[in-house]
Scaffold this motif. Structure first.
Motif, PDB file in Angstrom:
ATOM      1  N   TRP A   1       0.871  -1.182   0.000  1.00  0.00           N
ATOM      2  CA  TRP A   1       0.000   0.000   0.000  1.00  0.00           C
ATOM      3  C   TRP A   1       0.898   1.219   0.000  1.00  0.00           C
ATOM      4  N   LYS A   2       0.923   1.941  -1.104  1.00  0.00           N
ATOM      5  CA  LYS A   2       1.785   3.123  -1.175  1.00  0.00           C
ATOM      6  C   LYS A   2       1.031   4.291  -1.782  1.00  0.00           C
TER       7      LYS A   2
ATOM      8  N   LEU B   1      -2.872   5.993  -5.419  1.00  0.00           N
ATOM      9  CA  LEU B   1      -2.538   4.869  -4.547  1.00  0.00           C
ATOM     10  C   LEU B   1      -2.092   3.672  -5.371  1.00  0.00           C
ATOM     11  N   ARG B   2      -1.059   3.002  -4.879  1.00  0.00           N
ATOM     12  CA  ARG B   2      -0.651   1.727  -5.462  1.00  0.00           C
ATOM     13  C   ARG B   2      -1.012   0.666  -4.436  1.00  0.00           C
ATOM     14  N   VAL B   3      -1.921  -0.230  -4.821  1.00  0.00           N
ATOM     15  CA  VAL B   3      -2.424  -1.261  -3.915  1.00  0.00           C
ATOM     16  C   VAL B   3      -2.157  -2.621  -4.550  1.00  0.00           C
TER      17      VAL B   3
ATOM     18  N   ALA C   1     -13.081  -3.739  -9.388  1.00  0.00           N
ATOM     19  CA  ALA C   1     -12.645  -3.302  -8.057  1.00  0.00           C
ATOM     20  C   ALA C   1     -11.915  -1.971  -8.150  1.00  0.00           C
ATOM     21  N   ASN C   2     -11.059  -1.818  -9.146  1.00  0.00           N
ATOM     22  CA  ASN C   2     -10.310  -0.575  -9.331  1.00  0.00           C
ATOM     23  C   ASN C   2     -11.261   0.608  -9.533  1.00  0.00           C
ATOM     24  N   ASP C   3     -12.276   0.407 -10.371  1.00  0.00           N
ATOM     25  CA  ASP C   3     -13.256   1.471 -10.618  1.00  0.00           C
ATOM     26  C   ASP C   3     -13.975   1.864  -9.332  1.00  0.00           C
ATOM     27  N   GLU C   4     -14.372   0.866  -8.551  1.00  0.00           N
ATOM     28  CA  GLU C   4     -15.089   1.167  -7.309  1.00  0.00           C
ATOM     29  C   GLU C   4     -14.175   1.854  -6.291  1.00  0.00           C
ATOM     30  N   LEU C   5     -12.928   1.412  -6.204  1.00  0.00           N
ATOM     31  CA  LEU C   5     -11.990   2.036  -5.266  1.00  0.00           C
ATOM     32  C   LEU C   5     -11.711   3.489  -5.648  1.00  0.00           C
TER      33      LEU C   5
ATOM     34  N   LEU D   1      -4.440  -0.787  -8.913  1.00  0.00           N
ATOM     35  CA  LEU D   1      -4.686  -2.044  -8.215  1.00  0.00           C
ATOM     36  C   LEU D   1      -3.969  -3.178  -8.933  1.00  0.00           C
ATOM     37  N   ILE D   2      -3.170  -3.904  -8.188  1.00  0.00           N
ATOM     38  CA  ILE D   2      -2.427  -5.039  -8.734  1.00  0.00           C
ATOM     39  C   ILE D   2      -2.897  -6.284  -8.001  1.00  0.00           C
TER      40      ILE D   2
END
Length: 165
Positions: free
Chosen positions: A99-100, A107-109, A139-143, A153-154
């Motif tokens: 998590w950065k 955000l890089r998750v 998930a990326n769209d919702e986040l 999101l990775i």
């Protein structure tokens, strides 16, 4: 007591309630049907009456990093459940690995799914990565929508290593 709508003879419910009456920690009982909604209002009202009114410990409009991490895991897990309906999601270990916050504010998750078997990994990944890709995109769209910023999101899927005896 939930699912009271499934009990044919309501006198049986009263017998069970009577048995619980003398147990420590039981102040009151509620007979509800979550499916039909009967009795739920009474339970909610009782819980609201029991709640202690006090100021919030934290500002409710501020999202802490821990809350954001939890939300990210829950959102991805929800998308996983939408695409993999059988017992596989319950056997998969799901971890937040990284998590950065980037310099640009994004955000890089990174999250990993660890499956017990190769066959389960194949189901989760899908043909040419199609299933895990769809999970990631949704998930990326919702986040992004929740966090109001760009999210990278990775998602990785691996098979658990066998433990040596």
């Amino acid at each position: 007591m939930n699912k009271v709508d499934l009990v044919e003879d309501k006198k049986d419910l009263l017998k069970v309630a009577k048995d619980f009456e003398d147990l420590p920690g039981y102040e009151r009982y509620f007979m509800i049907s979550g499916l039909k909604g009967s009795g739920v209002k009474d339970l909610v009202q009782y819980l609201m009456d029991q709640a202690v009114k006090k100021p919030w410990d934290e500002e409710p409009s501020i999202m802490t990093e821990e809350i954001m991490k939890t939300i990210s895991l829950e959102v991805v897990r929800e998308k996983l459940l939408n695409y993999v309906h059988q017992e596989i999601p319950y056997m998969v270990e799901h971890r937040l690995m990284d998590w950065k916050e980037q310099r640009d504010g994004s955000l890089r998750v990174e999250q990993h799914f660890i499956t017990p078997k190769l066959s389960q990994r194949k189901i989760l990944v899908g043909k040419n990565g199609s299933k895990i890709g769809r999970i990631g995109i949704e998930a990326n769209d919702e986040l992004r929508s929740i966090f109001k910023r760009e999210v990278h999101l990775i998602l990785r899927v691996s098979v658990a290593r066998k433990k040596c005896a």
